[in-house]
Design an enzyme around this catalytic site. Sequence first.
Site, PDB file in Angstrom:
ATOM      1  N   CYS A   1       0.502   4.785   2.218  1.00  0.00           N
ATOM      2  CA  CYS A   1      -0.512   4.667   3.532  1.00  0.00           C
ATOM      3  C   CYS A   1       0.268   5.563   4.331  1.00  0.00           C
ATOM      4  O   CYS A   1       1.432   5.663   4.963  1.00  0.00           O
ATOM      5  CB  CYS A   1      -0.123   2.592   3.721  1.00  0.00           C
ATOM      6  SG  CYS A   1      -2.014   3.320   4.866  1.00  0.00           S
TER       7      CYS A   1
ATOM      8  N   ASP B   1       1.072  -0.956  -0.109  1.00  0.00           N
ATOM      9  CA  ASP B   1      -0.122  -0.138   0.229  1.00  0.00           C
ATOM     10  C   ASP B   1       0.700   1.388  -0.201  1.00  0.00           C
ATOM     11  O   ASP B   1       1.186   1.424   1.147  1.00  0.00           O
ATOM     12  CB  ASP B   1      -0.794  -0.138   1.272  1.00  0.00           C
ATOM     13  CG  ASP B   1      -1.864   1.164   1.604  1.00  0.00           C
ATOM     14  OD1 ASP B   1      -1.966   1.986   0.403  1.00  0.00           O
ATOM     15  OD2 ASP B   1      -2.600   1.360   2.174  1.00  0.00           O
TER      16      ASP B   1
ATOM     17  N   GLY C   1      -3.164   4.913  16.911  1.00  0.00           N
ATOM     18  CA  GLY C   1      -3.145   3.876  18.415  1.00  0.00           C
ATOM     19  C   GLY C   1      -4.487   2.638  17.469  1.00  0.00           C
ATOM     20  O   GLY C   1      -4.876   2.918  16.805  1.00  0.00           O
TER      21      GLY C   1
ATOM     22  N   HIS D   1      -7.770   0.520   7.487  1.00  0.00           N
ATOM     23  CA  HIS D   1      -7.933   2.427   7.522  1.00  0.00           C
ATOM     24  C   HIS D   1      -9.348   2.904   8.087  1.00  0.00           C
ATOM     25  O   HIS D   1     -10.169   1.989   8.019  1.00  0.00           O
ATOM     26  CB  HIS D   1      -8.211   2.488   5.917  1.00  0.00           C
ATOM     27  CG  HIS D   1      -7.233   1.709   4.999  1.00  0.00           C
ATOM     28  ND1 HIS D   1      -6.756   1.634   3.682  1.00  0.00           N
ATOM     29  CD2 HIS D   1      -5.069   2.050   4.960  1.00  0.00           C
ATOM     30  CE1 HIS D   1      -5.363   0.783   3.042  1.00  0.00           C
ATOM     31  NE2 HIS D   1      -4.712   1.733   4.482  1.00  0.00           N
TER      32      HIS D   1
ATOM     33  N   HIS E   1       5.291   4.149  13.061  1.00  0.00           N
ATOM     34  CA  HIS E   1       3.169   4.981  12.686  1.00  0.00           C
ATOM     35  C   HIS E   1       2.173   4.807  13.217  1.00  0.00           C
ATOM     36  O   HIS E   1       1.268   4.687  12.616  1.00  0.00           O
ATOM     37  CB  HIS E   1       4.195   4.130  11.054  1.00  0.00           C
ATOM     38  CG  HIS E   1       2.840   2.958  11.046  1.00  0.00           C
ATOM     39  ND1 HIS E   1       3.814   2.211  11.699  1.00  0.00           N
ATOM     40  CD2 HIS E   1       2.221   2.512   9.895  1.00  0.00           C
ATOM     41  CE1 HIS E   1       2.878   0.914  10.955  1.00  0.00           C
ATOM     42  NE2 HIS E   1       2.462   1.587  10.412  1.00  0.00           N
ATOM     43  N   GLY E   2       2.002   3.990  13.760  1.00  0.00           N
ATOM     44  CA  GLY E   2       1.415   3.781  15.286  1.00  0.00           C
ATOM     45  C   GLY E   2       1.641   3.350  15.914  1.00  0.00           C
ATOM     46  O   GLY E   2       2.597   2.705  16.863  1.00  0.00           O
TER      47      GLY E   2
END
Length: 482
Positions: free
Chosen positions: A99, A96, A380, A205, A405-406
Site C-alpha cells: 500500500c 495490503d 492527512g 484509498h 506514512h500519514g
Amino acid sequence: MTETVLRQLDETTWEVAKRGAMRVPGRIIANHQLLAKIRTDKAADQVANVACLPGIVGYSLAMPDAHWGYGFPIGGVAAMDPDEGGVISPGGVGYDINCGCRLMTTWLDAAELRPRLDTVVQGLYRDIPCGVGSSGAIPKLSSSTMNNVLKKGARWALDQGYGAAADLDATEDRGCLSDADPAAVSERAIQRGENQLGTLGSGNHFVELGAVEHVFDAAAASAFGLAEGRVTLMIHSGSRGLGYQICDDSIQVMLRAAQKYGIALPDRQLCCAPVDSSEGRAYLAAMACAANYAWANRQIIMELARRSLQQALGISPRDLGARLVYDVCHNIAKFERHDVDGVAKRLCVHRKGATRAFPGSRDEVPSMYRAVGQPVLIPGDMGTGSYVCVGTEAALERTFGSCCHGAGRVMSRSAAKKAQKGHDLMAELEAKNIVVMARSKDTLVEEAPGAYKDVDAVVGVVERAGIGRRVARIRPLGVIKG
C-alpha cells in the site's frame, strides 16, 4: 507482558526499556498529545512485543502516526539482521502489501481549475474504477500476463502504454523488486488479482486533487516541481485482493514455522520465520510479487488520471504538464544497508504503515533528488491537507531512514460512523470547497476528518525529531473514494 512503561528521552522520543523477552528497547516518536492516543489503543505494547523477535537490532520503533495494528503497530518499523537469526514477519508488512502513495504535479493553476472542478472530479470518478471488488480498468489477465505483472511491476504497465519511462525514475526501487517469484503465489491470490489491476479499492484509498498551499523549503520544492497554487494529484492504493490473500496464506505457514524453529511469540500475530529459511524466502518472493502488482496498479491509475484530466479540460499532455514527483511504499520489508553500532550491516527492514525517508547521500535516492533528499509523502484526511517532506541524515541514525506514512487513525471505522450520526459530511466538505465522490456513503463516513489525527501536529513532530523536513503543504480540492 506487564503494562508498558515509557521514559521520556527528549522532546519527541519515549523509550520502552528492555525487560522480559525484549531483545532491544523500544522507541516511540511523538509529542504528549499523540503519545496519549498511542497508549490508549495499546500500540506501545505492540512496540514492546516486536522487540522480542529474533535478530532485531537497534530499536523497535513507532512513528508519530502509530496506532494498533495486526501484530506490529501501524507506524511500526523494525530491522532484522539475517546473520543473527533475523526473522521476516507478515505482521510487520501488513495485509495490503505495498500500500503506498504517489504524487503527481501539473502545470494547472488551482484558481483557474476551480470553475471546472466538479466536471474534473466527476471525470476521475468515471474513469478510475474504485470500491470493493471493483474491476474494469484492465481486462481480466491471463496466467502468463499475470506472471509478467508480478515479475515486472511498473515496467509492465509502461510496456502497455500506461505512462512514461521517466515515471520509473521517480518510483521507489523503480517500481520492481527483482526477487519476485510467481511460483510462490497461491492460485487463489492470482485469481483475486486477475481483474483488479488499475482499480482503487475502498477504505482509506483515494485519488485526491490538491493545490500547493504553502512552500517551506524552496530548493526542495523546486527539485520536486512544486509551486504555490499549482494543482497536484495524489494516489493512495495498494495490491488489492492479491496482496491480502498472500498475507492471509502466509499466516498459517508462519505459525507453523515459528513452532518449527522454536521461536517464542509474545503474540501469535507476530508469527514469523528466519529470513534465510525456506519459509522466509518463500514469503519474501510472494511479497515481492504483491509489491510489483501494487506498483503496476498505481502506475495505471496515474495514467488513467492523466487521460481523464486532459479529456475533462480539453488540453494536451504538454499543457497538463503531468510529472510524477515520487511513489513510496508503506507496507513492505526490504534489504538495506545500515550502520549498527558502527558496523555496516545488511538488514531486513520492516515498515508497516511507515515510509522510507532517505537523505540524498543514499544511492537509493533518484539522481535528480540527490541534492535535496528523497520525497516523503504524508497524506492527512480528506478535509484537511497533506504534506510533502524530505528525508534526512538524522532519519538514518534514528529510524533506519523511516518516517510516518500519514496522519494515523484515532477512531475505528465503527466509532467514526457513530461520531458522524446526524452530520452531513458531504455538505461539510462542500462548505470547505472540497468536491467528493464516493461509491459508498459508509466508506466516506468511516474516513471522516475526525477519524484521523491532526496531520499538522504529526508533521510537526516529524520535523522536531529530525526524521523529515517540511517541503510543502497541499490542501484538498477534490477526492474520489471507493
